[in-house]
Design an enzyme around this catalytic site. Structure first.
Site, PDB file in Angstrom:
ATOM      1  N   LYS A  11       0.818  -1.211   0.000  1.00  0.00           N
ATOM      2  CA  LYS A  11       0.000   0.000   0.000  1.00  0.00           C
ATOM      3  C   LYS A  11       0.863   1.276   0.000  1.00  0.00           C
ATOM      4  CE  LYS A  11      -3.964  -2.262   2.245  1.00  0.00           C
ATOM      5  NZ  LYS A  11      -4.996  -2.126   3.308  1.00  0.00           N
ATOM      6  N   TYR A  51     -12.448  -1.557  -3.490  1.00  0.00           N
ATOM      7  CA  TYR A  51     -12.967  -1.709  -2.133  1.00  0.00           C
ATOM      8  C   TYR A  51     -14.479  -1.504  -2.053  1.00  0.00           C
ATOM      9  CZ  TYR A  51      -8.273  -2.060  -0.143  1.00  0.00           C
ATOM     10  OH  TYR A  51      -7.014  -2.489   0.206  1.00  0.00           O
ATOM     11  N   PHE A  59     -15.287   4.119   7.230  1.00  0.00           N
ATOM     12  CA  PHE A  59     -13.920   4.457   6.813  1.00  0.00           C
ATOM     13  C   PHE A  59     -13.727   4.410   5.302  1.00  0.00           C
ATOM     14  CE2 PHE A  59     -13.990  -0.091   7.979  1.00  0.00           C
ATOM     15  CZ  PHE A  59     -13.540  -0.677   6.797  1.00  0.00           C
ATOM     16  N   ARG A  87      -2.650 -14.550   4.698  1.00  0.00           N
ATOM     17  CA  ARG A  87      -3.299 -13.774   5.778  1.00  0.00           C
ATOM     18  C   ARG A  87      -2.535 -13.970   7.099  1.00  0.00           C
ATOM     19  NH1 ARG A  87      -7.484 -10.078   4.384  1.00  0.00           N
ATOM     20  NH2 ARG A  87      -7.711 -10.068   6.646  1.00  0.00           N
ATOM     21  N   THR A  93      -5.624  -6.962  10.676  1.00  0.00           N
ATOM     22  CA  THR A  93      -5.872  -5.669  10.033  1.00  0.00           C
ATOM     23  C   THR A  93      -5.280  -4.527  10.856  1.00  0.00           C
ATOM     24  OG1 THR A  93      -7.943  -6.597   9.193  1.00  0.00           O
ATOM     25  CG2 THR A  93      -7.691  -4.192   9.082  1.00  0.00           C
ATOM     26  N   ARG A 104       2.415  -6.775   8.847  1.00  0.00           N
ATOM     27  CA  ARG A 104       1.757  -5.586   9.396  1.00  0.00           C
ATOM     28  C   ARG A 104       2.366  -5.178  10.735  1.00  0.00           C
ATOM     29  NH1 ARG A 104      -4.384  -7.112   7.369  1.00  0.00           N
ATOM     30  NH2 ARG A 104      -4.390  -5.773   5.514  1.00  0.00           N
ATOM     31  N   ASN A 114      -2.101   0.212   6.696  1.00  0.00           N
ATOM     32  CA  ASN A 114      -1.582  -1.041   7.245  1.00  0.00           C
ATOM     33  C   ASN A 114      -0.722  -1.842   6.269  1.00  0.00           C
ATOM     34  OD1 ASN A 114      -3.642  -1.910   5.636  1.00  0.00           O
ATOM     35  ND2 ASN A 114      -4.835  -2.885   7.252  1.00  0.00           N
ATOM     36  N   HIS A 117      -2.203  -5.438   1.449  1.00  0.00           N
ATOM     37  CA  HIS A 117      -3.495  -6.090   1.256  1.00  0.00           C
ATOM     38  C   HIS A 117      -3.257  -7.577   1.020  1.00  0.00           C
ATOM     39  CE1 HIS A 117      -7.493  -7.009  -0.324  1.00  0.00           C
ATOM     40  NE2 HIS A 117      -6.881  -7.682  -1.271  1.00  0.00           N
ATOM     41  N   GLU A 128      -9.700 -10.238  -7.748  1.00  0.00           N
ATOM     42  CA  GLU A 128      -8.723  -9.168  -7.538  1.00  0.00           C
ATOM     43  C   GLU A 128      -7.527  -9.309  -8.478  1.00  0.00           C
ATOM     44  OE1 GLU A 128      -9.933  -8.697  -2.816  1.00  0.00           O
ATOM     45  OE2 GLU A 128      -7.908  -9.350  -3.325  1.00  0.00           O
TER      46      GLU A 128
HETATM   47  P1  IDP Z   1      -8.164  -6.585   5.637  1.00  0.00           P
HETATM   48  O1  IDP Z   1      -7.347  -5.670   4.747  1.00  0.00           O
HETATM   49  O2  IDP Z   1      -7.359  -7.090   6.798  1.00  0.00           O
HETATM   50  O3  IDP Z   1      -8.860  -7.680   4.876  1.00  0.00           O
HETATM   51  P2  IDP Z   1     -10.754  -5.262   5.789  1.00  0.00           P
HETATM   52  O4  IDP Z   1     -11.677  -5.360   6.947  1.00  0.00           O
HETATM   53  O5  IDP Z   1     -11.101  -5.998   4.531  1.00  0.00           O
HETATM   54  O6  IDP Z   1      -9.288  -5.665   6.297  1.00  0.00           O
HETATM   55  O7  IDP Z   1     -10.597  -3.713   5.456  1.00  0.00           O
HETATM   56  C1  IDP Z   1      -9.980  -3.293   4.248  1.00  0.00           C
HETATM   57  C2  IDP Z   1      -9.034  -2.163   4.564  1.00  0.00           C
HETATM   58  O8  IDP Z   1      -9.783  -1.044   5.043  1.00  0.00           O
HETATM   59  C3  IDP Z   1      -8.016  -2.434   5.671  1.00  0.00           C
HETATM   60  O9  IDP Z   1      -6.894  -3.153   5.238  1.00  0.00           O
HETATM   61  C4  IDP Z   1      -7.659  -1.029   6.097  1.00  0.00           C
HETATM   62  O10 IDP Z   1      -6.743  -0.398   5.174  1.00  0.00           O
HETATM   63  C5  IDP Z   1      -9.003  -0.331   6.005  1.00  0.00           C
HETATM   64  N1  IDP Z   1      -9.718  -0.353   7.293  1.00  0.00           N
HETATM   65  C6  IDP Z   1     -10.324  -1.413   7.887  1.00  0.00           C
HETATM   66  N2  IDP Z   1     -10.872  -1.086   9.062  1.00  0.00           N
HETATM   67  C7  IDP Z   1     -10.615   0.245   9.231  1.00  0.00           C
HETATM   68  C8  IDP Z   1     -10.943   1.177  10.290  1.00  0.00           C
HETATM   69  O11 IDP Z   1     -11.577   0.860  11.286  1.00  0.00           O
HETATM   70  N3  IDP Z   1     -10.486   2.465  10.087  1.00  0.00           N
HETATM   71  C9  IDP Z   1      -9.792   2.849   8.969  1.00  0.00           C
HETATM   72  N4  IDP Z   1      -9.475   2.006   7.976  1.00  0.00           N
HETATM   73  C10 IDP Z   1      -9.879   0.713   8.104  1.00  0.00           C
HETATM   74 MG    MG Z   2     -10.292  -7.570   3.423  1.00  0.00          MG
END
Ligand code: IDP
Ligand code: MG
Length: 140
Positions: A11, A51, A59, A87, A93, A104, A114, A117, A128
């Site tokens: 990212k 997304y 968010f 993962r 996350t 991460r 973070n 992806h 994807e």
């Molecule tokens: P993942 O990337 O671990 O699968 P997801 O829940 O699919 O997590 O969320 C996608 C992306 O959205 C996360 O990687 C992160 O960049 C962002 N994100 C998720 N939760 C939050 C939050 O609570 N605040 C801000 N950004 C968030």
């Molecule tokens: Mg995800």
């Protein structure tokens, strides 16, 4: 049916912070083979499309702005049990909850920014991969 591919993105935060090399080294050193890769930048529209599943989340706007804020590295990775093992390699996350040594834990700065992806299912890995790559750009 389980497949052996997952889609990753390094990212914009990790690119800005100089972590492309360290992250790719950890991926390859953990047994993932790079079968497609590009250095690119998502427009706001393309980030929103990638997304779209999160568009009702609070968010979403912040996520789209962040993911289109600078270049990323997109790659298709191959390994047995790729989605689940990747993962595990990247960690939770929220980096504050990510296991020590995970990508991460090492490179992310916040739950939003973070570092990487990783696809969450074989079905999404395939969708994807085709979002980022033509079939002719994947070298299995
Ligand atoms: P993942 O990337 O671990 O699968 P997801 O829940 O699919 O997590 O969320 C996608 C992306 O959205 C996360 O990687 C992160 O960049 C962002 N994100 C998720 N939760 C939050 C939050 O609570 N605040 C801000 N950004 C968030
Ligand atoms: Mg995800």
């Amino acid at each position: 049916m389980a497949t052996n591919r997952t889609l990753t993105m390094i990212k914009p935060d990790a690119v800005r912070n100089g972590h492309i090399g360290g992250i790719l080294e950890q991926m390859v050193g953990s047994g993932f083979k790079i079968i497609a890769m590009k250095y690119t930048k998502l427009s706001k529209e393309k980030a929103g499309e990638f997304y779209a599943v999160h568009k009702e989340r609070p968010f979403y706007g912040e996520l789209v702005d962040f993911m289109s804020s600078g270049p990323i590295v997109a790659a298709v990775l191959e390994k047995d049990n790729a989605v689940e093992d990747f993962r595990t390699l990247i960690g939770s996350t929220n980096p504050a909850e990510a296991a020590p040594g995970t990508i991460r834990a090492k490179y992310a700065t916040s739950i939003g920014e973070n570092a990487v992806h990783g696809s969450d299912s074989d079905e999404n890995a395939a969708l994807e991969a085709s979002f980022h790559f033509a079939a002719t750009e994947i070298f299995a």
